[in-house]
Design a protein around this motif. Sequence first.
Motif, short mmCIF file in Angstrom:
data_model
loop_
_atom_site.label_atom_id
_atom_site.label_comp_id
_atom_site.label_asym_id
_atom_site.label_seq_id
_atom_site.Cartn_x
_atom_site.Cartn_y
_atom_site.Cartn_z
N ARG A 103 0.83 -1.21 0.00
CA ARG A 103 0.00 0.00 0.00
C ARG A 103 0.86 1.26 0.00
O ARG A 103 0.51 2.27 -0.60
CB ARG A 103 -0.91 0.01 1.22
CG ARG A 103 -2.05 -1.01 1.18
CD ARG A 103 -3.00 -0.79 2.35
NE ARG A 103 -4.18 -1.63 2.25
CZ ARG A 103 -4.33 -2.78 2.91
NH1 ARG A 103 -3.35 -3.22 3.69
NH2 ARG A 103 -5.43 -3.48 2.77
N GLY A 151 -4.39 -9.17 6.21
CA GLY A 151 -5.07 -8.28 5.27
C GLY A 151 -4.68 -8.48 3.82
O GLY A 151 -4.80 -7.56 3.01
N ASP A 154 -7.71 -7.88 1.13
CA ASP A 154 -8.11 -6.48 0.98
C ASP A 154 -7.04 -5.70 0.21
O ASP A 154 -7.36 -4.87 -0.65
CB ASP A 154 -8.34 -5.84 2.35
CG ASP A 154 -9.62 -6.33 3.01
OD1 ASP A 154 -10.49 -6.86 2.29
OD2 ASP A 154 -9.73 -6.18 4.24
N GLU A 157 -7.22 -6.62 -3.51
CA GLU A 157 -8.37 -6.04 -4.20
C GLU A 157 -8.18 -4.54 -4.41
O GLU A 157 -8.53 -4.01 -5.47
CB GLU A 157 -9.66 -6.30 -3.42
CG GLU A 157 -10.90 -5.78 -4.12
CD GLU A 157 -12.13 -6.62 -3.87
OE1 GLU A 157 -13.05 -6.56 -4.71
OE2 GLU A 157 -12.18 -7.33 -2.86
N GLU A 158 -7.61 -3.87 -3.44
CA GLU A 158 -7.38 -2.42 -3.57
C GLU A 158 -6.43 -2.10 -4.72
O GLU A 158 -6.58 -1.08 -5.39
CB GLU A 158 -6.79 -1.87 -2.26
CG GLU A 158 -7.75 -1.85 -1.09
CD GLU A 158 -7.04 -1.55 0.22
OE1 GLU A 158 -5.91 -1.01 0.16
OE2 GLU A 158 -7.58 -1.87 1.29
N GLN A 198 -13.44 -14.10 3.75
CA GLN A 198 -12.79 -13.20 2.80
C GLN A 198 -13.28 -13.39 1.37
O GLN A 198 -12.85 -12.66 0.47
CB GLN A 198 -11.28 -13.41 2.84
CG GLN A 198 -10.62 -13.06 4.16
CD GLN A 198 -10.70 -11.57 4.45
OE1 GLN A 198 -10.51 -10.74 3.57
NE2 GLN A 198 -11.00 -11.23 5.70
N ARG A 201 -14.52 -12.92 -4.01
CA ARG A 201 -14.01 -11.61 -4.43
C ARG A 201 -14.37 -11.41 -5.90
O ARG A 201 -13.51 -11.27 -6.76
CB ARG A 201 -12.50 -11.54 -4.23
CG ARG A 201 -12.08 -11.59 -2.77
CD ARG A 201 -12.20 -10.25 -2.09
NE ARG A 201 -11.92 -10.33 -0.66
CZ ARG A 201 -11.66 -9.28 0.11
NH1 ARG A 201 -11.64 -8.07 -0.42
NH2 ARG A 201 -11.44 -9.43 1.39
#
Length: 298
Positions: A103, A151, A154, A157-158, A198, A201
């Motif tokens: 990130r 995580g 997530d 996907e971000e 989770q 997706r």
Amino acid sequence: MPPTDTEKQMFEEVKQNWAAIVQRGASMGVGDHKKLTPPQAARAIVAAFARHLTRPGLSFPDVQQEVALLRTFWAVAADEVPAFTPAVCRSEALWAALPWVVRRVANEPSTAAREVAADVLMMYGRMMHPVVMDGVDTYADVFVHCWVAGGLFDMLEEHSMQIMDFTNGPMALTLIFNTINICIPYLSTETRAELRAQLPRTGMVWKILQAGIASGANEDMARYKANSSGFFMPKGVPDPRNPMWRQGAWEMLATLGHKMRPSEDCARRGCDKPAGGLWCSAGACTGTRYCSRACMKA
């Protein structure tokens, strides 16, 4: 990514001084009777990496150096310190730190930042060999738990669209999802529940699929056959740039979602009720069912 010249030099230096590094890391500084065992020393080193990677105010050059050093330690430890692999597998702190690093750098415009993010993703991909090939029944449950708790989904996907643009991004995604697929039979009830929560997706599956379509990688049978035949480079090594990885990424993620949440279950992530016959009205959602209208609209 292949090691840079700096990383190669770092690798040689770490390898030459590995015994001293481990001894220093294992010592608590108050006498030989306080020395840690090799597994304890390995856990201490891995924990130090996790702390360093998430230091407040860490600059990009510092992140770059920490990731390069982690790659180097992993390469050396694979041969020199058997305790390092289980320490990495079981470190919740490290697997929580790595998504933070992605990130931190994924949206940076520089090529160097993209390479750092790709290197971090390949840390996941490289777990296939030590975990699946050497000890799936030993490591599968704990490292899948660490990935989920850290995580991973997530973060993916971000940044799935950026990852698909990395040179080895589609390969990393395919390896990650395939590794989890292989580990499913070995998961505890608790870890299966964590993983199930989770999935699916569907949005990420479509993003990855659309990225593959946009690239024109396998748009006709002739190109598909050419990509398939060129998948392996000399010596049987898969080509990280081969477009087949783009197909593998979305197929493995879709397979993972179906295994953990079959069609008779409500398709909304986080809902454990059986599907009640409410079919999604969107044209792209053929076969998708929900338990209630509320879940369908969520």
